[in-house]
Design a protein around this motif. Structure first.
Motif, PDB file in Angstrom:
ATOM      1  N   GLY A  65       0.800  -1.217   0.000  1.00  0.00           N
ATOM      2  CA  GLY A  65       0.000   0.000   0.000  1.00  0.00           C
ATOM      3  C   GLY A  65       0.832   1.264   0.000  1.00  0.00           C
ATOM      4  N   LYS A  66       0.143   2.393   0.165  1.00  0.00           N
ATOM      5  CA  LYS A  66       0.781   3.703   0.114  1.00  0.00           C
ATOM      6  C   LYS A  66       0.366   4.527   1.316  1.00  0.00           C
ATOM      7  CE  LYS A  66       0.800   4.099  -4.984  1.00  0.00           C
ATOM      8  NZ  LYS A  66       0.364   4.947  -6.112  1.00  0.00           N
ATOM      9  N   ARG A  67       1.186   5.543   1.618  1.00  0.00           N
ATOM     10  CA  ARG A  67       0.840   6.523   2.643  1.00  0.00           C
ATOM     11  C   ARG A  67       0.776   7.901   1.991  1.00  0.00           C
ATOM     12  NH1 ARG A  67       4.866   3.992   6.596  1.00  0.00           N
ATOM     13  NH2 ARG A  67       3.576   2.915   8.130  1.00  0.00           N
ATOM     14  N   GLY A  68      -0.363   8.559   2.110  1.00  0.00           N
ATOM     15  CA  GLY A  68      -0.463   9.888   1.543  1.00  0.00           C
ATOM     16  C   GLY A  68      -1.879  10.236   1.154  1.00  0.00           C
ATOM     17  N   VAL A  69      -2.016  10.985   0.065  1.00  0.00           N
ATOM     18  CA  VAL A  69      -3.310  11.488  -0.403  1.00  0.00           C
ATOM     19  C   VAL A  69      -3.443  11.178  -1.887  1.00  0.00           C
ATOM     20  CG1 VAL A  69      -4.829  13.493  -0.539  1.00  0.00           C
ATOM     21  CG2 VAL A  69      -3.083  13.402   1.237  1.00  0.00           C
ATOM     22  N   HIS A 114       4.072   9.248   0.343  1.00  0.00           N
ATOM     23  CA  HIS A 114       5.446   8.996   0.744  1.00  0.00           C
ATOM     24  C   HIS A 114       6.165   8.285  -0.397  1.00  0.00           C
ATOM     25  CE1 HIS A 114       4.846   9.048   5.416  1.00  0.00           C
ATOM     26  NE2 HIS A 114       4.136   9.991   4.812  1.00  0.00           N
ATOM     27  N   GLU A 115       7.401   8.658  -0.626  1.00  0.00           N
ATOM     28  CA  GLU A 115       8.207   8.006  -1.652  1.00  0.00           C
ATOM     29  C   GLU A 115       8.339   6.517  -1.333  1.00  0.00           C
ATOM     30  OE1 GLU A 115      11.932   6.329  -2.993  1.00  0.00           O
ATOM     31  OE2 GLU A 115      11.640   7.099  -0.960  1.00  0.00           O
ATOM     32  N   GLU A 116       8.451   5.685  -2.377  1.00  0.00           N
ATOM     33  CA  GLU A 116       8.376   4.221  -2.243  1.00  0.00           C
ATOM     34  C   GLU A 116       9.379   3.668  -1.234  1.00  0.00           C
ATOM     35  OE1 GLU A 116       7.134   0.249  -3.215  1.00  0.00           O
ATOM     36  OE2 GLU A 116       6.213   2.207  -3.578  1.00  0.00           O
ATOM     37  N   LYS A 117      10.620   4.090  -1.295  1.00  0.00           N
ATOM     38  CA  LYS A 117      11.639   3.541  -0.382  1.00  0.00           C
ATOM     39  C   LYS A 117      11.315   3.884   1.067  1.00  0.00           C
ATOM     40  CE  LYS A 117      16.612   3.468   0.546  1.00  0.00           C
ATOM     41  NZ  LYS A 117      17.946   3.998   0.128  1.00  0.00           N
TER      42      LYS A 117
END
Length: 293
Positions: free
Chosen positions: A61-65, A116-119
């Motif tokens: 998943g991802k963190r952000g908007v 957030h950037e992938e790394k």
């Protein structure tokens, strides 16, 4: 500037309670607020500040908007720790890393996403950032969307004899001009001031001016301001003067107020409620462009 008058301090504001923007940005909104009316912070209309915060690793998943629209203003994102990946439907994309600034002109209308950037997402780490919304004058609210990726190496540094280092993002300090292109006169400085040192910033008396204390403690007009506080200066002098009582990190925000009506609703900043309603209609009609997959 010989015999320049120091501005007095109009008020010192603490941050509000913290909230999440999406699931990736833990911020406090300093303004808009009842304590900081629009005319005192113009041309800025919003400031979200996220002090250093640790994030654990995320396996999926991802963190952000995710994708969301904007019209009528510019978003300015400053990163000190961590990295934010940006993409918009005007074809711009990039990563805002430590020391970088992203200046996005939404103007006539744009969709964008911020994660957030992938790394950083997979490995975890610390995020420290700020996002500002900069209002556009009525005549420029329907300008073409644009994007300025300003890397840390693009930002000139002014080093003072007292050990202070000031990054000039927009505007000018001591003959050094920042790289950001702005629609109206704006000064944006990112300053590190050692304990005991004095920072003096010449500004036109017409500019609204704020100083955000990200770390440390300062005296301004004899009044103390510590980490997490915002100093609002009165428009009654040609320079700001701050003295660091500890090693201090400051963000100076100043600009010529627009002196136009401000109607902000959700992701839109316009001059009338009718223009807000039209922005909603235009999103539905696809006038902000297609959202990428």
């Amino acid at each position: 500037m010989p015999n320049a008058m120091n501005r007095t301090v109009e008020a010192i504001h603490r941050s509000t309670t913290f909230h999440w923007v999406g699931n990736g940005f833990h911020v406090s909104t300093y303004f808009p607020s009842a304590a900081l009316p629009a005319e005192r912070v113009s041309p800025f209309v919003l400031m979200d500040y996220g002090p250093p915060k640790e994030f654990g690793p995320l396996a999926t998943g991802k963190r952000g908007v995710g994708w969301h629209p904007h019209r009528g203003f510019e978003t300015v994102t400053l990163a000190w720790e961590g990295a934010v990946a940006h993409r918009d439907n005007a074809g711009h994309s990039g990563v805002i890393g430590p020391g970088d600034v992203q200046w996005m002109t939404a103007a006539a209308g744009i969709f964008h996403e911020e994660f957030h950037e992938e790394k950083l997402t997979r490995s975890g780490g610390r995020m420290h950032m700020m996002q500002l919304w900069v209002n556009l004058p009525k005549k420029d609210k329907f300008a073409k969307p644009a994007y300025q990726p300003i890397t840390s190496s693009d930002i000139p540094r002014v080093k003072l004899d007292n050990g202070s280092t000031i990054r000039v993002i927009a505007g000018e300090l001591n003959g050094t001009r920042g790289p950001a292109r702005t629609f109206t006169p704006i000064t944006m400085l990112d300053a590190n001031v050692p304990a005991g040192a004095k920072l003096t910033v010449p500004l036109p008396s017409t500019f609204n001016a704020l100083a955000v204390v990200a770390k440390g403690r300062v005296l301004a007009d004899g009044k103390p301001a510590a980490r997490g506080e915002l100093v609002l200066f009165a428009n009654n002098g040609e320079q700001l003067e701050l003295v660091a009582e500890e090693d201090t990190h400051l963000i100076i925000l100043a600009g010529e107020p627009l002196r136009e009506p401000v109607v902000a609703y959700g992701p839109f900043v316009m001059n009338t409620m009718q223009e807000i309603k039209q922005a909603m209609i235009d999103v539905q009609l696809g006038k902000f462009g297609e959202v990428p997959d």
